[in-house]
Design an enzyme around this catalytic site. Structure first.
Site, PDB file in Angstrom:
ATOM      1  N   PHE A   1       0.847  -1.198   0.000  1.00 46.67           N
ATOM      2  CA  PHE A   1       0.000   0.000   0.000  1.00 46.67           C
ATOM      3  C   PHE A   1       0.882   1.248   0.000  1.00 46.67           C
ATOM      4  CE2 PHE A   1      -2.385   3.398   2.001  1.00 46.67           C
ATOM      5  CZ  PHE A   1      -3.576   3.347   1.286  1.00 46.67           C
ATOM      6  N   ASP A   2       1.893   1.241   0.871  1.00 50.61           N
ATOM      7  CA  ASP A   2       2.800   2.394   0.939  1.00 50.61           C
ATOM      8  C   ASP A   2       3.499   2.623  -0.393  1.00 50.61           C
ATOM      9  OD1 ASP A   2       2.072   2.791   3.497  1.00 50.61           O
ATOM     10  OD2 ASP A   2       3.846   1.855   4.402  1.00 50.61           O
TER      11      ASP A   2
ATOM     12  N   SER B   1     -21.960  22.394  23.906  1.00 53.06           N
ATOM     13  CA  SER B   1     -21.706  21.117  24.571  1.00 53.06           C
ATOM     14  C   SER B   1     -23.056  20.596  25.080  1.00 53.06           C
ATOM     15  CB  SER B   1     -20.673  21.267  25.670  1.00 53.06           C
ATOM     16  OG  SER B   1     -21.212  22.015  26.695  1.00 53.06           O
TER      17      SER B   1
ATOM     18  N   GLU C   1     -27.792   7.493  21.389  1.00 52.50           N
ATOM     19  CA  GLU C   1     -26.495   7.188  20.765  1.00 52.50           C
ATOM     20  C   GLU C   1     -25.466   6.999  21.856  1.00 52.50           C
ATOM     21  OE1 GLU C   1     -25.287  10.584  18.464  1.00 52.50           O
ATOM     22  OE2 GLU C   1     -27.259  10.721  17.537  1.00 52.50           O
TER      23      GLU C   1
ATOM     24  N   LYS D   1     -21.979   7.984  23.679  1.00 51.22           N
ATOM     25  CA  LYS D   1     -21.182   9.209  23.811  1.00 51.22           C
ATOM     26  C   LYS D   1     -19.717   8.804  23.678  1.00 51.22           C
ATOM     27  CE  LYS D   1     -20.850  13.334  26.693  1.00 51.22           C
ATOM     28  NZ  LYS D   1     -19.472  13.583  26.424  1.00 51.22           N
TER      29      LYS D   1
ATOM     30  N   ASP E   1     -15.762   9.049  23.557  1.00 52.52           N
ATOM     31  CA  ASP E   1     -14.833   9.837  24.351  1.00 52.52           C
ATOM     32  C   ASP E   1     -13.609  10.210  23.520  1.00 52.52           C
ATOM     33  OD1 ASP E   1     -13.962  11.135  26.530  1.00 52.52           O
ATOM     34  OD2 ASP E   1     -13.395   9.358  27.680  1.00 52.52           O
TER      35      ASP E   1
ATOM     36  N   ARG F   1     -13.139  22.270  18.265  1.00 52.63           N
ATOM     37  CA  ARG F   1     -14.254  22.977  18.866  1.00 52.63           C
ATOM     38  C   ARG F   1     -13.808  24.331  19.438  1.00 52.63           C
ATOM     39  NH1 ARG F   1     -16.403  22.943  24.066  1.00 52.63           N
ATOM     40  NH2 ARG F   1     -18.586  23.514  24.080  1.00 52.63           N
TER      41      ARG F   1
ATOM     42  N   GLU G   1     -16.470  13.010  16.340  1.00 52.44           N
ATOM     43  CA  GLU G   1     -15.409  12.881  17.332  1.00 52.44           C
ATOM     44  C   GLU G   1     -14.201  12.174  16.710  1.00 52.44           C
ATOM     45  OE1 GLU G   1     -16.882  14.207  19.954  1.00 52.44           O
ATOM     46  OE2 GLU G   1     -15.700  13.655  21.706  1.00 52.44           O
TER      47      GLU G   1
ATOM     48  N   TYR H   1     -23.341  14.120  13.399  1.00 46.44           N
ATOM     49  CA  TYR H   1     -24.104  15.322  13.076  1.00 46.44           C
ATOM     50  C   TYR H   1     -23.867  15.697  11.624  1.00 46.44           C
ATOM     51  CZ  TYR H   1     -25.131  20.409  13.269  1.00 46.44           C
ATOM     52  OH  TYR H   1     -25.599  21.678  13.063  1.00 46.44           O
TER      53      TYR H   1
ATOM     54  N   LYS I   1     -31.090  12.497  21.824  1.00 39.87           N
ATOM     55  CA  LYS I   1     -31.392  13.662  20.987  1.00 39.87           C
ATOM     56  C   LYS I   1     -32.810  13.549  20.444  1.00 39.87           C
ATOM     57  CE  LYS I   1     -26.667  13.907  19.330  1.00 39.87           C
ATOM     58  NZ  LYS I   1     -25.786  13.490  18.252  1.00 39.87           N
TER      59      LYS I   1
ATOM     60  N   LYS J   1     -24.242  10.252  31.635  1.00 40.25           N
ATOM     61  CA  LYS J   1     -22.876   9.743  31.791  1.00 40.25           C
ATOM     62  C   LYS J   1     -22.860   8.563  32.751  1.00 40.25           C
ATOM     63  CE  LYS J   1     -19.710  13.162  31.593  1.00 40.25           C
ATOM     64  NZ  LYS J   1     -18.408  13.408  30.989  1.00 40.25           N
TER      65      LYS J   1
ATOM     66  N   CYS K   1      17.713   3.947  47.869  1.00 36.84           N
ATOM     67  CA  CYS K   1      17.108   3.103  46.830  1.00 36.84           C
ATOM     68  C   CYS K   1      16.758   1.739  47.425  1.00 36.84           C
ATOM     69  CB  CYS K   1      18.084   2.942  45.672  1.00 36.84           C
ATOM     70  SG  CYS K   1      17.532   1.746  44.457  1.00 36.84           S
TER      71      CYS K   1
ATOM     72  N   CYS L   1      19.445  -0.801  45.608  1.00 39.15           N
ATOM     73  CA  CYS L   1      20.907  -0.765  45.731  1.00 39.15           C
ATOM     74  C   CYS L   1      21.372   0.098  46.892  1.00 39.15           C
ATOM     75  CB  CYS L   1      21.528  -0.287  44.432  1.00 39.15           C
ATOM     76  SG  CYS L   1      21.246   1.465  44.111  1.00 39.15           S
TER      77      CYS L   1
ATOM     78  N   CYS M   1      17.018   7.200  41.855  1.00 43.17           N
ATOM     79  CA  CYS M   1      18.215   6.497  42.311  1.00 43.17           C
ATOM     80  C   CYS M   1      19.325   6.913  41.345  1.00 43.17           C
ATOM     81  CB  CYS M   1      17.996   4.984  42.252  1.00 43.17           C
ATOM     82  SG  CYS M   1      19.560   4.084  42.283  1.00 43.17           S
TER      83      CYS M   1
ATOM     84  N   CYS N   1      22.841  -0.015  39.748  1.00 44.49           N
ATOM     85  CA  CYS N   1      21.586  -0.413  40.391  1.00 44.49           C
ATOM     86  C   CYS N   1      20.938  -1.563  39.599  1.00 44.49           C
ATOM     87  CB  CYS N   1      20.631   0.775  40.471  1.00 44.49           C
ATOM     88  SG  CYS N   1      19.032   0.316  41.145  1.00 44.49           S
TER      89      CYS N   1
HETATM   90  S1  IVH Z   1     -23.868  15.813  19.902  1.00 44.00           S
HETATM   91  C1  IVH Z   1     -25.125  20.081  20.624  1.00 44.00           C
HETATM   92  N1  IVH Z   1     -23.373  13.261  19.997  1.00 44.00           N
HETATM   93  O1  IVH Z   1     -19.768  15.234  23.813  1.00 44.00           O
HETATM   94  C2  IVH Z   1     -24.748  18.675  20.680  1.00 44.00           C
HETATM   95  N2  IVH Z   1     -21.847  14.755  21.029  1.00 44.00           N
HETATM   96  O2  IVH Z   1     -20.471  17.071  26.059  1.00 44.00           O
HETATM   97  C3  IVH Z   1     -23.512  18.418  19.960  1.00 44.00           C
HETATM   98  N3  IVH Z   1     -19.917  13.679  22.034  1.00 44.00           N
HETATM   99  O3  IVH Z   1     -18.898  18.315  22.384  1.00 44.00           O
HETATM  100  C4  IVH Z   1     -22.878  17.175  20.291  1.00 44.00           C
HETATM  101  N4  IVH Z   1     -20.447  11.618  21.488  1.00 44.00           N
HETATM  102  O4  IVH Z   1     -17.570  16.222  21.744  1.00 44.00           O
HETATM  103  C5  IVH Z   1     -22.964  14.496  20.352  1.00 44.00           C
HETATM  104  N5  IVH Z   1     -23.040  10.964  19.979  1.00 44.00           N
HETATM  105  C6  IVH Z   1     -22.620  12.189  20.321  1.00 44.00           C
HETATM  106  C7  IVH Z   1     -21.430  12.428  21.033  1.00 44.00           C
HETATM  107  C8  IVH Z   1     -21.082  13.733  21.368  1.00 44.00           C
HETATM  108  C9  IVH Z   1     -19.556  12.392  22.080  1.00 44.00           C
HETATM  109  C10 IVH Z   1     -19.130  14.778  22.661  1.00 44.00           C
HETATM  110  C11 IVH Z   1     -18.946  15.988  21.786  1.00 44.00           C
HETATM  111  C12 IVH Z   1     -19.593  17.119  22.527  1.00 44.00           C
HETATM  112  C13 IVH Z   1     -19.556  16.622  23.926  1.00 44.00           C
HETATM  113  C14 IVH Z   1     -20.635  17.286  24.725  1.00 44.00           C
END
Ligand code: IVH
Length: 674
Positions: free
Chosen positions: A38-39, A84, A118, A120, A122, A141, A184, A235, A297, A321, A415, A418, A433, A439
């Site tokens: 591939f490279d 957020s 959905e 969330k 991280d 953001r 994300e 989104y 949502k 959460k 230590c 030693c 140490c 050591c």
């Molecule tokens: S929707 C206005 N959907 O969580 C709503 N956010 O605490 C816009 N995140 O800034 C975000 N999974 O970084 C949405 N399924 C998901 C998400 C999600 C993770 C994060 C995102 C957001 C933060 C809000």
């Protein structure tokens, strides 16, 4: 003229081939060619485009290799603020959210309430702008109103399309000609661990999110390209009036070849929401990436604007959460470990306790400041926590339950290995140490690092053996390893003739490892795999590197003043000169001129199929390993299938393989073949 015509055809051919392999690799997890091949394709494309810059287009896969160095990211204003979410940890509050929403909907004359649940993710939120189908901007953001323009880094992420399917775009995009996708950027748990393994212990990332954030901020996009980032979309905006349901927008994102995770669910009853939350409480641990909750949502996007937002978060969505998993247990003792660089790390020995699916009996306390901050005493009852997949940590002491026999933790002055008096450099939190040369703990640490997978990868040199080699004074530095003889080894505990032979053979084999691996394997403070590669490029032999000054070293990409200082410190030590000589004598690759690394061809011409889960490899990695060794990975069983690797919970492919007489092997046998 003919030349440019030929070149343009070849460029188009290469682009479509590369895109196809990208899709096979990322979307279908079914690579047909090795990373190496591939490279090579990508290199060919880059070379042709360099020769004919007039043929470069912004959506060429060559843009994914990075190369741009950004001094400072420009600020960009978001089309609309990146809000957020308001958070909750309680199910009754989720019910309140639903009630509030129902009332607001009734005011709008809407009876039915559809909510999309959905996961969330991280990671790090980013916004992507496509104009006429072409990715023109990727931004962080930031403060929600303005973010950093990190387009060059975003383009290196293979799962982010550089151009969208044009038929769909024409149909979808509004008058502005723009589509915005938000989601994300993240690193899978496995990729995160593999990346951390290539970094020196002192510079490891604490969790995948930190690794992602740190990577997106890098100014060298070629380094970003080397880091395994992924993207999940949640989104989409910029559409006409159809597609007003969030759930259909998620489907559309998938048709546009974005990854959504695929785990969202349209809920009509409140009960379905709590079931979803409940279901993912445990299931999320099995996902390849980290999640920290569930996002709810309102499905009808037309109502989003009407319902509106507070200053920080919309009223049509909420994040539930998951609480971090906690347990309480007794602190039985505190041990002091000595690392390969002499750092003293206090480690808590805990009474074994079950937490988030595994038994915990140890946890690092990081440094002495941490012990003080927690106010810890031996025999205290402590609260431990596991957030995400990270190693558990002690987060507090239950003072009310402090027993009368609680003892203060004695900070060592010498230590533990030693007995050298410990030192604390100014401005640092750790004690060290200083007995670098003698050591035993430091010597053992350096040997184990040298043998580790990303370094010289000497599998037969494990902890028990290293302990003995150091204790018997058979080895004092990594150079001595190459002087070991079979008869010396045979006398060691649990070492037969065969194992001694294997070790000597493995050591001899490790001489072929590349020079940049050796540089990493030396264990110089702050020199990880990536830095070692850069250094090997700039100074193609250890002798040249040793002579470089601090100023010269600082000009190498990825090498800042701290790394340059650390390199000079390392090489100015008399023992380093001796070590380099020993390695040269041993025939280890001390320059880049050596032979390239070889992998075996044990799978030559064999078509391999995987079923069930493997413990030590993900599918993609396992497929790569087979392909690198000359094999092919196929999707369905036939008489022509050469081999089936059966993991745990194998599927119907196993039955079929047995029926048609395909050879079936376990993960252990597969590993042995590798
Ligand atoms: S929707 C206005 N959907 O969580 C709503 N956010 O605490 C816009 N995140 O800034 C975000 N999974 O970084 C949405 N399924 C998901 C998400 C999600 C993770 C994060 C995102 C957001 C933060 C809000």
């Amino acid at each position: 003229m003919t030349d440019i015509l030929f070149a343009s055809e070849e460029i188009l051919r290469l682009r479509s081939e590369i895109e196809r392999h990208n899709r096979l690799y990322y979307m279908e997890a079914m690579p047909e060619i090795s990373d190496y091949d591939f490279d090579k394709l990508l290199e060919k494309l880059v070379a042709l485009e360099r020769e004919y810059p007039q043929l470069v287009t912004p959506d060429s896969p060559s843009r994914r290799v990075g190369g741009t160095i950004t001094k400072e990211f420009a600020s960009v204003r978001h089309r609309e603020p990146m809000l957020s979410l308001s958070n909750t940890y309680s199910l009754p509050e989720v019910a309140e959210f639903c009630n509030r929403l129902r009332k607001l909907l009734l005011l709008e004359g809407v009876q039915e309430q559809e909510i999309v649940a959905e996961l969330k993710f991280d990671g790090v939120a980013v916004s992507l702008i496509y104009r006429d189908g072409l990715l023109v901007q990727g931004a962080t953001r930031g403060d929600g109103v303005q973010g950093d323009n990190i387009t060059v880094n975003i383009k290196t992420i293979s799962t982010i399309p550089l151009r969208l399917n044009s038929a769909l775009v024409t149909e979808l995009q509004g008058e502005s000609g723009e589509i915005e996708v938000r989601g994300e950027v993240y690193m899978s748990k496995e990729d995160f661990e593999a990346l951390n393994e290539t970094r020196p212990e002192e510079d490891r990332f604490a969790n995948p999110r930190n690794a992602t954030a740190g990577t997106l901020k890098l100014q060298d996009s070629a380094e970003v390209a080397r880091r395994p980032l992924s993207f999940v979309a949640y989104y989409l905006k910029g559409l006409g009036d159809e597609n007003t349901a969030h759930s259909s927008r998620l489907k559309l994102l998938e048709r546009l070849e974005f990854y959504t995770g695929g785990h969202y669910r349209l809920c009509r009853e409140e009960e379905e929401i709590s079931r979803y939350i409940e279901e993912w409480t445990e299931k999320r641990w099995k996902l390849p990436y980290e999640t920290d909750g569930v996002v709810l949502k309102l499905n009808d996007v037309r109502l989003w604007d009407k319902i509106g937002a507070t200053a920080k978060s919309p009223r049509w969505a909420i994040a539930y959460k998951y609480p971090a998993q906690q347990a309480t247990t007794e602190l039985c003792a505190v041990l002091f470990q000595v690392g390969r660089l002499g750092t003293i790390t206090p480690v808590a020995e805990l009474k074994p306790v079950l937490l988030a699916g595994s038994t915990v009996s140890r946890s690092t306390l990081h440094n002495f400041d941490e012990i003080e901050r927690l106010g810890l005493m031996v025999h205290d009852r402590v609260v431990i926590e596991k957030a995400g997949e990270v190693i558990p940590k002690v987060i507090s002491v239950i003072l009310e339950e402090r027993p009368i026999d609680a003892e203060p933790i004695a900070v060592p002055v010498v230590c533990p290995e030693c007995k050298s008096p410990l030192e604390k450099p100014e401005g640092e939190v750790s004690w060290y140490c200083p007995n670098e040369a003698e050591c035993p703990a430091q010597i053992r640490g350096r040997l184990l690092h040298f043998a580790s997978r990303n370094a010289m990868d000497i599998k037969t040199l494990g902890k028990a053996l290293v302990d003995q080699l150091v204790e018997m004074k058979l080895v004092r530095d990594v150079g001595d390893l190459y002087l070991l003889q079979e008869p010396q080894l045979e006398g060691l505990e649990r070492m037969g003739k065969k194992s001694a032979q294997n070790l000597v053979r493995a050591l001899a084999g490790s001489r072929e490892k590349s020079y940049d691996r050796l540089l990493y394997a030396l264990g110089i403070r702050h020199v990880g795999r990536a830095t070692a590669r850069e250094l090997a490029g700039a100074y193609p032999s250890l002798d040249l590197l040793r002579q470089a000054t601090e100023e010269e070293l600082s000009t190498v990409p990825d090498v800042g003043p701290i790394v340059a200082r650390s390199l000079c410190d390392f090489f100015s030590n008399a023992s380093a000169g001796l070590l380099v000589e020993k390695l040269k004598q041993a025939g280890v690759q001390v320059s880049a001129a050596g032979k390239p690394e070889q992998v075996n061809r044990n799978f030559e011409g064999i078509s391999v199929i995987f079923t069930g889960g493997l413990e030590r490899y993900d599918r993609q990695k396992a497929s790569e390993l087979v392909i690198e060794r000359g094999g092919r990975v196929v999707g369905s069983v036939s008489k022509k299938t050469g081999l089936l690797v059966a993991g745990h919970d194998p599927g119907s492919k196993l039955d079929k393989a047995l029926k048609v007489g395909v050879r079936v092997i376990s993960e252990d046998e597969f590993e042995a073949m590798l």
